[in-house]
Enzyme design. Structure first.
Site, short mmCIF file in Angstrom:
data_model
loop_
_atom_site.label_atom_id
_atom_site.label_comp_id
_atom_site.label_asym_id
_atom_site.label_seq_id
_atom_site.Cartn_x
_atom_site.Cartn_y
_atom_site.Cartn_z
N LYS A 260 -44.19 8.93 -42.27
CA LYS A 260 -43.91 9.95 -43.29
C LYS A 260 -42.55 10.58 -42.99
CE LYS A 260 -45.47 14.57 -44.83
NZ LYS A 260 -46.56 15.57 -44.87
N ASP A 265 -40.37 19.88 -46.58
CA ASP A 265 -41.56 20.05 -47.41
C ASP A 265 -41.74 21.52 -47.74
OD1 ASP A 265 -44.01 20.03 -48.66
OD2 ASP A 265 -45.17 19.55 -46.84
N LYS A 272 -45.35 26.67 -50.46
CA LYS A 272 -45.87 27.22 -49.21
C LYS A 272 -45.47 28.68 -49.05
CE LYS A 272 -45.65 22.95 -46.46
NZ LYS A 272 -47.08 22.87 -46.14
N ASP A 283 -41.04 17.76 -41.02
CA ASP A 283 -42.05 16.96 -41.71
C ASP A 283 -41.66 15.48 -41.81
OD1 ASP A 283 -44.62 17.10 -42.74
OD2 ASP A 283 -43.98 17.48 -44.80
N ASP A 342 -48.51 20.14 -52.58
CA ASP A 342 -48.22 20.25 -51.15
C ASP A 342 -48.92 19.15 -50.34
OD1 ASP A 342 -47.06 21.24 -48.89
OD2 ASP A 342 -48.41 22.95 -48.67
N GLU A 344 -48.36 16.12 -50.30
CA GLU A 344 -47.39 15.12 -50.77
C GLU A 344 -47.26 13.93 -49.82
OE1 GLU A 344 -46.59 17.57 -48.91
OE2 GLU A 344 -45.34 16.56 -47.45
N ARG A 346 -49.39 12.09 -48.31
CA ARG A 346 -50.28 10.97 -48.63
C ARG A 346 -49.79 10.20 -49.85
NH1 ARG A 346 -55.29 14.98 -48.94
NH2 ARG A 346 -53.93 16.10 -47.51
N1 BES Z 1 -46.50 18.81 -44.03
C1 BES Z 1 -47.72 19.44 -44.33
C2 BES Z 1 -48.69 19.47 -43.15
C3 BES Z 1 -48.29 20.30 -41.97
C4 BES Z 1 -48.80 21.56 -41.80
C5 BES Z 1 -47.44 19.79 -41.00
C6 BES Z 1 -48.45 22.31 -40.68
C7 BES Z 1 -47.09 20.55 -39.89
C8 BES Z 1 -47.62 21.81 -39.74
C9 BES Z 1 -48.45 18.71 -45.48
O1 BES Z 1 -47.61 18.14 -46.41
C10 BES Z 1 -49.27 19.72 -46.18
O2 BES Z 1 -48.70 20.61 -46.74
N2 BES Z 1 -50.58 19.56 -46.16
C11 BES Z 1 -51.48 20.47 -46.79
C12 BES Z 1 -52.55 19.67 -47.47
C13 BES Z 1 -53.46 20.50 -48.33
C14 BES Z 1 -52.71 21.03 -49.51
C15 BES Z 1 -54.62 19.64 -48.78
C16 BES Z 1 -52.06 21.37 -45.71
O3 BES Z 1 -52.37 20.89 -44.62
O4 BES Z 1 -52.18 22.57 -45.96
ZN ZN Z 2 -45.75 17.53 -45.71
MG MG Z 3 -47.05 19.46 -47.94
#
Ligand code: BES
Ligand code: ZN
Ligand code: MG
Length: 496
Positions: A260, A265, A272, A283, A342, A344, A346
């Site tokens: 990834k 992000d 966020k 990210d 968010d 994204e 996946r």
């Molecule tokens: N890049 C983030 C995940 C992340 C969170 C990485 C904290 C490093 C530290 C990912 O893209 C994300 O935002 N995931 C969401 C998914 C949710 C919306 C289902 C998350 O984990 O909140």
């Molecule tokens: Zn992300």
């Molecule tokens: Mg995200």
């Protein structure tokens, strides 16, 4: 920094001695072991792991300074104790502006059966510690860097010299991965990342880099990568690194690593909160793990064929951004309902996993900073491992045991698959029920992998950066380069 090995002591400014909690071997009644015994008896030094005691100007055996470094319990010794002790020693040298030192291994080799592993770990600990991201400071700090370390007290055999080089290659490749990820997002855009990869691999034998721009990504039907990129003014890139180390006619199947590569992000329209949002420049750590691993595998000339693929894009809430409810089509034709922009990572990985599935690989392993949920579950200590393939799980856990990067298996089964059903598309990008967010993310990815190919997903959201509180060879607020060493160990299992 040069690290060399010599049978005899060179004498010089600083001598480093690594000591376990049982102290130095009693039979060595040198002035150094007498002093070490004494400071331990007086409880001035307990030899706890990474504890240091710097004794300046002691003038013992012709060394100006003496540095004692703790290794902890002698019964629980592994190469990691030495990797960390080397890092603790390096920090002391840096702090006291010493540009060279000697580590006398004769006083600690008996603590570990495998001398090669000990030497490699020390080399890694030293080289990982000398990484520091200071490219962007116009005013450079006025400090001396450590230039030369000599390991003494063991025979400099050709095996030891090779293992020193292996440790150097692993650590330097990890440092390159860190360097890419530590750049702020405005300076490390998808196109810059692609250029840096091309530049780095230009002189690496056996490798070829292909970069796809937005037009090509569209043509290749990568609706996930494209969709995520739409809210940004920066065009996406798909970066493919191929390494052919196996030059026999009947070339074996490639090993595939997928990363990834979100250079930033923001969350997109499902934006966020602003607290710590700067950390989302990290990210892209899955993709730098893949880049670092390919670099090391190629430099080590491992006899394997490997494909590394990265999806590089920003996730921004621009006017053309994807919106909650939008449906995207991935490369394998499956449709994805974007209920949260968010989630994204996946969407990007979906296309990459479909693409490498077409390559008939031996296995596919992806690395991604995919979910905040894995940080809740495992903290910044363990990387989450998701797979339904027991044999691949065993291989990855054994590779991680070798590299000493911590990994823990988490579940992926039909419950999680059920949770991401969509009313309008083939799959939804978030779960319909609360909890198990890392497992449902893995279940989403599984939709895009050919069922006959062993596949595993590593969620490195907790371990990719900000780990200096537990690993002394990582800097604060910096990328760790996690999984580079484990991926190389995994590839090594396929050398034949
Ligand atoms: N890049 C983030 C995940 C992340 C969170 C990485 C904290 C490093 C530290 C990912 O893209 C994300 O935002 N995931 C969401 C998914 C949710 C919306 C289902 C998350 O984990 O909140
Ligand atoms: Zn992300
Ligand atoms: Mg995200």
């Amino acid at each position: 920094m040069r690290v060399s090995c010599s049978a005899t002591s060179e004498k010089g400014s600083c001598l480093i001695v690594m000591v376990s909690k049982k102290g130095l071997e009693k039979k060595l009644s040198s002035p150094i072991s007498r002093l070490s015994d004494r400071v331990m008896r007086e409880k001035l030094f307990k030899a706890e792991q990474n504890e240091t005691l710097f004794l300046p100007c002691v003038r013992l055996s012709n060394y100006e300074h003496l540095l004692l470094v703790g290794l902890g319990e002698p019964k629980e010794m592994s190469p990691e104790n030495f990797r960390q002790a080397a890092a603790a020693a390096y920090k002391q040298l840096e702090q006291h502006s010493l540009s060279s030192a000697e580590i006398d291994l004769s006083l600690c080799v008996s603590l570990l059966k495998n001398t090669s592993a000990l030497v490699q770990a020390i080399r890694e600990g030293l080289t990982l510690s000398c990484y520091n991201f200071e490219d962007l400071k116009a005013i450079k700090a006025d400090k001396k860097s450590v230039k030369k370390i000599v390991l003494t007290g063991i025979k400099p055999t050709s095996e030891i010299k090779t293992i020193l080089e292996t440790g150097q290659i692993l650590a330097e490749s990890t440092n390159f991965a860190r360097w890419l990820a530590d750049h702020p997002a405005n300076l490390m855009t998808p196109s810059v990342l692609a250029q840096e990869v091309q530049k780095k691999f230009r002189d690496i034998k056996g490798t070829q880099v292909n970069v796809w721009n937005k037009e090509r990504i569209k043509k290749e039907k990568m609706g996930g990568v494209l969709g995520v990129s739409l809210g940004s003014s920066q065009d996406p890139r798909v970066i493919i690194i191929e390494y052919k180390g196996h030059n026999q006619n009947k070339s074996p199947r490639p090993l595939c690593f997928v990363g990834k590569g979100l250079t930033f992000d923001s969350g997109g329209i499902s934006i966020k909160p602003s607290k710590n949002m700067d950390e989302m420049k990290f990210d892209m750590c899955g993709s730098v793990a893949v880049i670092g691993a390919l670099l090391a595998i190629a430099r080590l000339k491992l006899k394997v064929n490997v494909i590394g693929i990265m999806g590089a894009t920003e996730n921004m809430p621009g006017a053309s951004a994807i919106k909650p409810g939008d449906v995207l089509t991935a490369r394998n034709g499956k449709t994805m309902e974007v209920l949260n922009t968010d989630a994204e990572g996946r969407l990007v990985l979906a296309d990459l996993l479909s693409y490498v599935s077409e390559k008939k690989p031996e296995f596919i392993v992806d690395a991604a900073t995919l979910t905040g949920a894995v940080v809740v579950a495992l903290g910044n200590v363990y990387t989450g491992l998701f797979t339904r393939n027991q044999s691949l799980e065993k291989q990855i856990r054994s590779a991680a045991a070798c590299s000493e990067e911590k990994i823990w298996p988490l579940p992926l089964d039909h419950f999680h698959v059920k949770d991401i059903k969509s009313k309008v598309a083939d799959v939804a990008n978030i779960s319909s029920t609360p909890g198990a967010g890392s497992s449902t993310a893995a279940a989403f990815l599984e939709h895009f992998v050919d069922k006959n190919i062993p596949w595993a997903h590593l969620d490195i959201a907790g371990t990719a950066y900000n780990v200096s509180n537990r690993l002394p060879y990582c800097r604060p607020k910096s990328a760790s380069g996690v999984m580079v060493r484990t991926f190389v160990e995994l590839a090594r299992q396929y050398v034949r």
